[in-house]
Scaffold this motif. Structure first.
Motif, short mmCIF file in Angstrom:
data_model
loop_
_atom_site.label_atom_id
_atom_site.label_comp_id
_atom_site.label_asym_id
_atom_site.label_seq_id
_atom_site.Cartn_x
_atom_site.Cartn_y
_atom_site.Cartn_z
N GLU A 57 46.73 36.74 38.69
CA GLU A 57 45.58 36.82 37.77
C GLU A 57 46.08 36.88 36.32
O GLU A 57 46.87 37.75 35.97
N HIS A 58 45.62 35.95 35.48
CA HIS A 58 46.03 35.88 34.07
C HIS A 58 47.56 35.85 33.96
O HIS A 58 48.15 36.45 33.05
N THR A 153 31.84 33.29 30.59
CA THR A 153 32.95 33.66 31.46
C THR A 153 32.46 33.95 32.89
O THR A 153 31.32 33.69 33.24
N THR A 262 41.24 32.68 29.84
CA THR A 262 41.67 32.65 31.23
C THR A 262 40.56 33.05 32.19
O THR A 262 40.63 32.75 33.38
N ASN A 263 39.53 33.72 31.69
CA ASN A 263 38.41 34.13 32.55
C ASN A 263 37.15 33.29 32.28
O ASN A 263 36.05 33.73 32.59
N ASN A 268 37.66 27.90 36.18
CA ASN A 268 37.94 28.70 37.38
C ASN A 268 37.07 28.25 38.55
O ASN A 268 37.53 28.20 39.70
N ASP A 298 42.10 32.83 36.24
CA ASP A 298 41.59 34.03 36.92
C ASP A 298 41.75 33.80 38.42
O ASP A 298 40.78 33.75 39.18
N CYS A 301 39.95 35.54 41.31
CA CYS A 301 38.49 35.33 41.35
C CYS A 301 38.13 34.00 41.99
O CYS A 301 37.20 33.92 42.80
N GLY A 418 40.26 38.21 29.38
CA GLY A 418 41.38 37.47 29.94
C GLY A 418 42.71 37.89 29.35
O GLY A 418 42.98 39.06 29.14
#
Length: 560
Positions: A57-58, A153, A262-263, A268, A298, A301, A418
Motif C-alpha cells: 500500500e502506497h 479518492t 496514490t489513493n 485504483n 492503494d 484496497c 496517500g
C-alpha cells in the motif's frame, strides 16, 4: 452450502406478494443461511486482501505472487488474536450500526451524524468529511468538492461493499444507495467508484462470468464517467489481445498521471477491473494481479475490491482456509491508526455477518422482495439503469472563489492523502483559491475580460507554502506586465528524520498557520478605458526551489 437457484418463475405461483415482480421474470432464490454465508464471505474477503496487501500500500508493487501473509502481517494478526481494525471496513461497520439505528432508509445526513457519534475521520476524504461535519455541514454536504478537497479518492469505492451486501442481486438499488450515501465523503469520481464496485458486487450474486459482469456493470455510469472510460478501454485492449500487464500499464500511464494521488479512485478501480477481467474468478490469482499492478498505488484496497466481488459470486468457497483461519472468526481493536475508537470492537465475524443480513432482509422487504419459508426471492435486475453524469473538474473551483474568472489547467494533486510529500493540488480553503498545475509546462491560468477605468490598478494577495516557491506571471492583452517569484520562506522544521515527511494533513495545517500573503499592485494605466483580457498565471518552473501550491486570496481592480 446448497447451490442457489436462478430460474424463470411465474409470479402468480411463487411471487404473489412481490411488488417488485412482473408477471414473468428471472428470480434469484437464496435461503437466509446462503445469503448470510455470502455476506460473511464478503466481509472476510476484504479483510484478507487488505491484511495481505498492506506491504504494498502506497509502496513499490509486488514482483511475484504471494500465497500467504508476510511474517510481519501474520504476527500482527496472531498478536491481536483476530483481524485488526482498518478504515477499509470499520467505516462500513459504523454505517451498518447506523442502519440498525435509523432503519433501512438511513439518509446521508443521518450517516453524517453517525460519523460524528463515532468520532470518525482519519485520513484522506474521511478527514475532510469530519472537518466539514464539525463545522456544521450536513452529511449531504460533507463530500462536496467545496467542502472536501479529497472528493475524488477511494473512500466510497472501498466502503460500498456494505450496500451490495444489503441489496444482493438488486444492482440498480445498490447504485442509488451508494450514490446517495457516498456523498458523505465523495463526489463525482469518488462516488462513481463506489457505485461501480457496489453494482459489481450486487450483480455477482447471480452473474458468474467475471468478464460479462464487468461489461454489464460499467453501464451504470454515464458514458463520460472516467471510471467507465477506463473500464471500457481495458475491455477493448483485452479483447484485442493485450495482456493483463499491458492493461495495468495503460491504467497507470493514462489515469495515474491524471490523478497523482496514490489513493485516487479511478486508477485504483482500473487495477481492480483488470484483475477481475484476467483473474479467471480465482481470488488469489486476482488479488496478486492487484498487488503487482503499479508502484505506489492503494494496492490493498484494489485487491479488496476484486476479492469482495468474487466472494459475493462464490461465497466462502472462494477464500483459502489458510488465509481466513488466523482471524479466528473475530475482529478486534480499539484504535484506527492514530484515532482511538469511541467504542472498542471485539466481535465475531459470524455475528457481524448475521447483523448485516438482518438489516439486508429488512431493506429487501421494504423494496418488495418476498421472504417466505426461510427463502429469499429476489427479482433479478438484468437491465442496468445508467445514472446521470456527476462530474467535477479542479477548474470548477473558481466558481466558489470568484466566478468572474475562468481557471484552466488546474491539477487534481493530492494534498492530504496517500503518499507523504506528494505535490500540491487544487481546491478552495474558505475564501482562498489554491492551485497546482495539471500540466507543469504550461502551468495554471486564471483569465478574465474586463473594461478598465481611467486609473486602473490590479491588486493581488498571493502566497506560497513555507519551503516552496512558484512564479507569478501577469499578462494584459499580449503584454507581460508582471513577473515575480512567490517564495514561502524557510521550510518548517519537524522532529522526524530528514528523509520522512510529516502526515500531509499535519503539514498543511502547520503551513497554514505561518503562511504570509504578499500584496501585489500593478499599474495598468497604459490600458485605461480599454476592454482587455487579463491573465494571471502560476508556473512551477522555478530555479533553486521546491515548487508548490499557489494561494490566491484575492484579485481586484481599482478602476479610478
Amino acid at each position: 452450502m446448497k447451490k442457489h437457484i436462478v430460474g424463470l418463475l411465474w409470479s402468480f405461483l411463487l411471487l404473489g406478494g412481490c411488488a417488485a415482480c412482473t408477471s414473468q421474470e428471472e428470480v434469484l432464490v437464496l435461503t437466509v443461511e446462503e445469503y448470510t454465508e455470502r455476506v460473511k464471505a464478503m466481509w472476510l474477503a476484504q479483510m484478507m486482501a487488505v491484511h495481505q496487501g498492506w506491504d504494498f500500500e502506497h509502496a513499490p508493487a509486488a514482483v511475484y505472487d504471494i500465497a500467504e501473509y508476510s511474517p510481519r502481517r501474520l504476527k500482527t494478526i496472531v498478536d491481536n488474536g483476530a483481524a485488526t481494525i482498518d478504515d477499509d471496513w470499520y467505516y462500513e461497520m459504523v454505517a451498518l450500526w447506523g442502519f440498525e439505528k435509523y432503519g433501512p432508509d438511513m439518509t446521508v445526513d443521518q450517516l453524517g451524524q453517525q460519523w460524528l457519534d463515532y468520532d470518525m475521520g482519519t485520513w484522506g476524504s474521511a478527514f475532510y468529511t469530519r472537518q466539514a461535519l464539525l463545522s456544521g455541514k450536513k452529511g449531504s454536504e460533507a463530500g462536496l468538492p467545496v467542502n472536501n478537497r479529497m472528493w475524488f479518492t477511494v473512500g466510497n469505492q472501498n466502503r460500498s461493499d456494505l450496500y451490495a451486501m444489503l441489496t444482493p442481486g438488486m444492482p440498480n438499488l445498490t447504485a442509488r444507495i451508494s450514490r446517495e450515501l457516498g456523498h458523505v465523503n465523495s463526489y463525482a469520481e469518488g462516488t462513481d467508484g463506489g457505485v461501480l464496485m457496489g453494482v459489481l458486487e450486487s450483480m455477482a450474486f447471480y452473474e458468474k462470468d467475471p468478464r460479462e459482469l464487468l461489461k454489464k456493470s460499467l453501464k451504470v455510469l454515464a458514458p463520460q464517467s472516467p471510471h467507465r472510460l477506463c473500464g471500457e478501454e481495458i475491455i477493448r485492449m483485452a479483447e484485442s489481445g493485450a495482456s493483463w500487464q499491458e492493461c495495468m500499464k495503460y491504467v497507470e500511464e493514462r489515469w495515474g498521471i491524471e490523478y497523482p494521488g496514490t489513493n485516487s479512485a479511478v486508477w485504483n478501480a482500473g487495477f481492480a477491473m483488470v484483475a477481475l477481467y484476467f483473474g479467471e474468478g480465482d481470488v488469489m490469482k486476482s488479488i496478486n494481479m492487484a498487488y503487482q499492478a503499479s508502484d505506489f498505488s492503494d494496492a490493498d484496497c484494489q485487491a479488496a475490491n476484486v476479492a469482495t466481488i468474487l466472494a459475493a459470486m462464490k461465497g466462502l468457497s472462494a477464500l483459502p482456509d489458510h488465509m481466513i483461519e488466523p482471524f479466528h472468526d473475530r475482529i478486534k481493536g480499539d484504535h484506527l491508526g492514530f484515532m482511538k475508537l469511541s467504542e472498542p470492537v471485539d466481535m465475531s465475524i459470524t455475528e457481524l455477518a448475521r447483523r448485516t443480513a438482518q438489516v439486508g432482509l429488512r431493506l429487501m422487504k421494504e423494496h418488495g422482495v418476498k421472504i417466505e419459508d426461510n427463502k429469499i426471492y429476489i427479482p433479478i435486475e438484468r437491465k442496468i439503469e445508467t445514472q446521470a453524469p456527476e462530474l467535477f473538474s479542479p477548474n470548477d473551483f473558481v466558481e466558489y472563489w470568484d466566478p468572474r474568472w475562468t481557471l484552466s489547467r488546474a491539477g487534481y494533486g493530492a494534498p492530504g492523502g496517500g503518499l507523504r510529500g506528494i505535490r500540491g493540488g487544487t481546491f478552495v480553503d474558505g475564501s482562498v483559491l489554491v492551485t497546482y498545475p495539471r500540466d507543469e509546462v504550461r502551468g495554471v491560468k486564471l483569465q478574465r475580460t474586463i473594461r478598465l477605468g481611467q486609473n486602473p490598478v490590479m491588486r493581488l494577495k498571493v502566497a506560497a507554502d513555507p519551503g516552496r516557491k512558484w512564479l507569478l506571471l501577469v499578462y494584459v492583452q499580449h503584454d507581460r506586465v508582471y513577473r515575480k517569484i512567490i517564495d514561502g520562506g524557510a521550510p518548517l522544521q519537524w522532529d522526524e528524520a530528514p528523509e520522512d515527511y510529516p502526515q500531509p494533513l499535519h503539514e498543511y495545517e502547520a503551513s497554514k498557520k505561518v503562511r504570509k500573503y504578499i500584496d501585489v499592485a500593478i499599474d495598468l494605466s497604459a490600458y485605461a478605458g480599454q476592454e482587455v483580457v487579463v491573465r494571471a498565471m502560476q508556473s512551477i518552473l522555478v530555479r533553486n526551489g521546491f515548487p508548490g501550491n499557489a494561494y490566491w486570496k484575492s484579485i481586484e481592480f481599482e478602476q479610478d
